[in-house]
Design an enzyme around this catalytic site. Structure first.
Site, PDB file in Angstrom:
ATOM      1  N   HIS A  46      -0.553   3.383   0.664  1.00 49.19           N
ATOM      2  CA  HIS A  46      -0.335   4.388   1.726  1.00 49.19           C
ATOM      3  C   HIS A  46      -1.061   5.667   1.282  1.00 49.19           C
ATOM      4  O   HIS A  46      -2.293   5.717   1.286  1.00 49.19           O
ATOM      5  CB  HIS A  46       1.175   4.570   1.916  1.00 49.19           C
ATOM      6  CG  HIS A  46       1.612   5.343   3.121  1.00 49.19           C
ATOM      7  ND1 HIS A  46       0.746   5.861   4.052  1.00 49.19           N
ATOM      8  CD2 HIS A  46       2.856   5.712   3.556  1.00 49.19           C
ATOM      9  CE1 HIS A  46       1.427   6.489   5.008  1.00 49.19           C
ATOM     10  NE2 HIS A  46       2.722   6.422   4.721  1.00 49.19           N
ATOM     11  N   HIS A  68      -6.821  -0.919   7.413  1.00 52.65           N
ATOM     12  CA  HIS A  68      -5.681  -0.218   8.004  1.00 52.65           C
ATOM     13  C   HIS A  68      -4.865  -1.221   8.794  1.00 52.65           C
ATOM     14  O   HIS A  68      -5.407  -2.125   9.417  1.00 52.65           O
ATOM     15  CB  HIS A  68      -6.169   0.900   8.939  1.00 52.65           C
ATOM     16  CG  HIS A  68      -5.116   1.914   9.205  1.00 52.65           C
ATOM     17  ND1 HIS A  68      -4.176   1.761  10.188  1.00 52.65           N
ATOM     18  CD2 HIS A  68      -4.847   3.096   8.586  1.00 52.65           C
ATOM     19  CE1 HIS A  68      -3.372   2.807  10.165  1.00 52.65           C
ATOM     20  NE2 HIS A  68      -3.738   3.629   9.212  1.00 52.65           N
ATOM     21  N   ASP A 112      -8.439   8.169   4.036  1.00 47.23           N
ATOM     22  CA  ASP A 112      -8.409   8.512   2.620  1.00 47.23           C
ATOM     23  C   ASP A 112      -9.741   8.354   1.910  1.00 47.23           C
ATOM     24  O   ASP A 112      -9.908   8.814   0.783  1.00 47.23           O
ATOM     25  CB  ASP A 112      -7.373   7.642   1.890  1.00 47.23           C
ATOM     26  CG  ASP A 112      -5.968   8.183   2.063  1.00 47.23           C
ATOM     27  OD1 ASP A 112      -5.844   9.390   2.345  1.00 47.23           O
ATOM     28  OD2 ASP A 112      -5.008   7.407   1.919  1.00 47.23           O
TER      29      ASP A 112
HETATM   30  N1  CMC Z   1     -10.209  -4.253   0.625  1.00 46.33           N
HETATM   31  C1  CMC Z   1     -10.437  -5.583   0.665  1.00 46.33           C
HETATM   32  N2  CMC Z   1      -9.816  -6.422   1.509  1.00 46.33           N
HETATM   33  C2  CMC Z   1      -8.922  -5.885   2.357  1.00 46.33           C
HETATM   34  C3  CMC Z   1      -8.660  -4.513   2.378  1.00 46.33           C
HETATM   35  C4  CMC Z   1      -9.341  -3.703   1.470  1.00 46.33           C
HETATM   36  N3  CMC Z   1      -9.119  -2.387   1.409  1.00 46.33           N
HETATM   37  N4  CMC Z   1      -7.739  -4.266   3.333  1.00 46.33           N
HETATM   38  C5  CMC Z   1      -7.430  -5.435   3.889  1.00 46.33           C
HETATM   39  N5  CMC Z   1      -8.144  -6.423   3.300  1.00 46.33           N
HETATM   40  C6  CMC Z   1      -8.101  -7.830   3.601  1.00 46.33           C
HETATM   41  C7  CMC Z   1      -6.787  -8.446   3.181  1.00 46.33           C
HETATM   42  O1  CMC Z   1      -6.828  -8.851   1.820  1.00 46.33           O
HETATM   43  C8  CMC Z   1      -6.683  -9.579   4.138  1.00 46.33           C
HETATM   44  O2  CMC Z   1      -7.523 -10.616   3.678  1.00 46.33           O
HETATM   45  P1  CMC Z   1      -7.132 -12.161   3.928  1.00 46.33           P
HETATM   46  O3  CMC Z   1      -6.984 -12.301   5.424  1.00 46.33           O
HETATM   47  O4  CMC Z   1      -8.290 -12.892   3.370  1.00 46.33           O
HETATM   48  O5  CMC Z   1      -5.847 -12.366   3.192  1.00 46.33           O
HETATM   49  C9  CMC Z   1      -7.320  -9.051   5.413  1.00 46.33           C
HETATM   50  O6  CMC Z   1      -8.171  -7.983   5.003  1.00 46.33           O
HETATM   51  C10 CMC Z   1      -6.374  -8.534   6.435  1.00 46.33           C
HETATM   52  O7  CMC Z   1      -5.642  -7.481   5.891  1.00 46.33           O
HETATM   53  P2  CMC Z   1      -4.259  -7.084   6.561  1.00 46.33           P
HETATM   54  O8  CMC Z   1      -3.254  -8.028   6.049  1.00 46.33           O
HETATM   55  O9  CMC Z   1      -4.424  -6.975   8.041  1.00 46.33           O
HETATM   56  O10 CMC Z   1      -4.019  -5.642   6.013  1.00 46.33           O
HETATM   57  P3  CMC Z   1      -2.611  -4.953   6.042  1.00 46.33           P
HETATM   58  O11 CMC Z   1      -2.340  -4.478   7.395  1.00 46.33           O
HETATM   59  O12 CMC Z   1      -1.553  -5.787   5.404  1.00 46.33           O
HETATM   60  O13 CMC Z   1      -2.903  -3.761   5.049  1.00 46.33           O
HETATM   61  C11 CMC Z   1      -3.613  -1.769   4.122  1.00 46.33           C
HETATM   62  C12 CMC Z   1      -3.352  -2.497   5.431  1.00 46.33           C
HETATM   63  C13 CMC Z   1      -3.898  -0.290   4.389  1.00 46.33           C
HETATM   64  C14 CMC Z   1      -2.368  -1.857   3.230  1.00 46.33           C
HETATM   65  C15 CMC Z   1      -4.803  -2.441   3.424  1.00 46.33           C
HETATM   66  O14 CMC Z   1      -5.942  -2.392   4.255  1.00 46.33           O
HETATM   67  C16 CMC Z   1      -5.100  -1.833   2.078  1.00 46.33           C
HETATM   68  O15 CMC Z   1      -4.450  -2.193   1.091  1.00 46.33           O
HETATM   69  N6  CMC Z   1      -6.105  -0.916   1.991  1.00 46.33           N
HETATM   70  C17 CMC Z   1      -6.398  -0.228   0.761  1.00 46.33           C
HETATM   71  C18 CMC Z   1      -5.413   0.921   0.543  1.00 46.33           C
HETATM   72  C19 CMC Z   1      -5.696   2.081   1.444  1.00 46.33           C
HETATM   73  O16 CMC Z   1      -6.839   2.503   1.601  1.00 46.33           O
HETATM   74  N7  CMC Z   1      -4.621   2.650   2.016  1.00 46.33           N
HETATM   75  C20 CMC Z   1      -4.727   3.848   2.882  1.00 46.33           C
HETATM   76  C21 CMC Z   1      -4.401   3.511   4.309  1.00 46.33           C
HETATM   77  S1  CMC Z   1      -4.843   4.827   5.451  1.00 46.33           S
HETATM   78  C22 CMC Z   1      -3.832   6.131   4.995  1.00 46.33           C
HETATM   79  C23 CMC Z   1      -2.435   5.891   5.361  1.00 46.33           C
HETATM   80  O17 CMC Z   1      -2.079   6.012   6.550  1.00 46.33           O
HETATM   81  O18 CMC Z   1      -1.623   5.613   4.475  1.00 46.33           O
END
Ligand code: CMC
Length: 380
Positions: free
Chosen positions: A223, A262, A316
């Site tokens: 987050h 995201h 971010d």
């Molecule tokens: N790098 C590589 N792969 C990713 C990333 C990433 N940053 N984000 C998502 N994926 C992949 C994920 O591993 C999944 O792959 P697979 O389908 O092969 O298992 C696929 O994309 C779909 O992801 P998702 O499950 O839809 O993502 P989520 O909704 O569970 O997670 C998130 C959203 C923000 C937690 C994630 O994108 C992440 O961990 N990003 C990095 C941390 C980050 O930058 N956070 C700040 C978010 S914006 C500020 C805020 O509002 O907090």
């Protein structure tokens, strides 16, 4: 007895828990509105003080309304001496932990502590918004053996943060940069920390408790912690040409690239553009173009193929580089996110109080059933 299988929405993905007039997000096209106003207009044309008013009152302020909220913020920046003593006692802890404790202490001392009326919650929201930069900067100075700098009533919210941090009046340009950063972090729907704050409000707990919950949730690297992690990543990468192998290595090991992806945006996060150009300009101005070059290379080249999967930069990604170039220590990056988000958390609590229902979802039990209790002495 076999457990009945329910339809589970893990992570509450795609679940609408309530209605809101705080913000509108269309993740497919990357659109964000606060109270109906487009984030691009707000980031380019308004000020954080206007956003505080817009979020807490529901409409843009006229001149005298803006002056009123601005005056309330300016009057509320000082910290009670008890809170300054607590900061000194825990000066060696992480700033996010100190912030959590500090807001909790402010709650115990607040004159409206347990009054959840609209007026009191608004007053508290404005006070917390004003006090949080003082808390973060006072702690930072105390941990460095310096005296806290008293807020300057001549400076706006963003200016005061930089002034109390560095002890000298910031340049106009850096003040504006910080102001935009606070604006784009102010509100963002049912994100994890705002949802946590709403859960607290749904039990009719007070605003400070809800904000403490929000701070605890925000600190996680998935987050608010991503900005700090992005800058660490840029430093590890070192040069643009290393970015590709670095990112590939992370992804092949099941890791995520911080600052990308995201839960809601499957297009570019509309907040990112307001920091991208500013990060480039600042890195040139500071004579350190490498940080922007590394990040731009990651975004434009290395991570481009991931756009097909809906993974774009988020707010971010460029934020950390801006804070770093301004000379802000990396463990203050998440507290800066919190500073911007207080009005959003406050508004969501006000919405919850206004038409309350206890937030209490279910989890399907999948463990064993009806086990026989074995006395302690008889256990293997
Ligand atoms: N790098 C590589 N792969 C990713 C990333 C990433 N940053 N984000 C998502 N994926 C992949 C994920 O591993 C999944 O792959 P697979 O389908 O092969 O298992 C696929 O994309 C779909 O992801 P998702 O499950 O839809 O993502 P989520 O909704 O569970 O997670 C998130 C959203 C923000 C937690 C994630 O994108 C992440 O961990 N990003 C990095 C941390 C980050 O930058 N956070 C700040 C978010 S914006 C500020 C805020 O509002 O907090």
């Amino acid at each position: 007895m076999e457990a009945k299988t329910q339809q589970i929405h893990r992570g509450l993905r795609g679940v609408y828990a309530d209605t809101t007039t705080a913000s509108f997000i269309d993740g497919q096209v990357g659109k964000l509105l606060y109270r109906g106003y487009n984030i691009h207009d707000l980031a380019e044309k308004s000020t954080f003080e206007e956003i505080v008013y817009l979020l807490l009152y529901g409409h843009l302020p006229n001149r005298s309304q803006l002056d009123e909220v601005d005056a309330a913020l300016r009057e509320s920046r000082e910290l009670p001496p008890e809170v300054l003593s607590i900061l000194t006692l825990i000066k060696d802890c992480h700033p996010m932990d100190v912030l959590r404790t500090g807001v909790s202490a402010l709650g115990s001392l607040d004159p409206d502590a347990n009054d959840n009326s609209v007026e009191a919650t608004r007053r508290k929201g404005i006070r917390i918004t004003a006090q949080v930069p003082t808390l973060v900067t006072a702690h930072h100075r105390i941990r460095n053996g310096l005296d806290p700098v008293a807020p300057d009533p001549e400076l706006n919210h963003a200016g005061n943060f930089l002034y109390m941090l560095f002890g000298q009046r910031p340049q106009e340009e850096e003040m504006k940069l910080m102001d935009v950063d606070f604006i784009i972090h102010a509100e963002h729907g049912s994100n994890a920390s705002s949802f946590a704050a709403r859960v607290a409000a749904s039990t009719v707990s007070d605003l400070h408790s809800a904000v403490v919950g929000g701070i605890g949730v925000l600190k996680g690297p998935w987050h608010g912690g991503a900005a700090e992690a992005v800058m660490k990543m840029a430093q590890d990468i070192g040069r643009p040409e290393n970015a590709e192998s670095y990112a590939r290595n992370l992804i092949e090991n099941g890791k995520r690239i911080m600052g990308f992806g995201h839960r809601v945006y499957k297009a570019e996060d509309p907040r990112a553009r307001h920091l991208r150009d500013r990060s480039e300009a600042l890195s040139l101005k500071k004579g350190q173009p490498q940080w922007f070059q590394i990040l731009a290379h990651l975004e434009q080249k290395v991570m481009r193929p991931y756009r097909d999967k809906g993974i774009y930069v988020n707010v971010d990604f460029y934020a950390g580089s801006i804070y770093y170039l301004m000379g802000i220590p990396d463990d203050l990056f998440v507290p800066i996110f919190a500073m911007g988000r207080i009005p959003g958390w406050t508004l969501q609590c006000m919405e919850q109080y206004a038409d309350n229902i206890l937030i209490r979802p279910l989890t399907e039990y999948t463990g064993p059933m009806d086990l026989e209790y074995v006395a302690l002495e008889e256990r293997a």
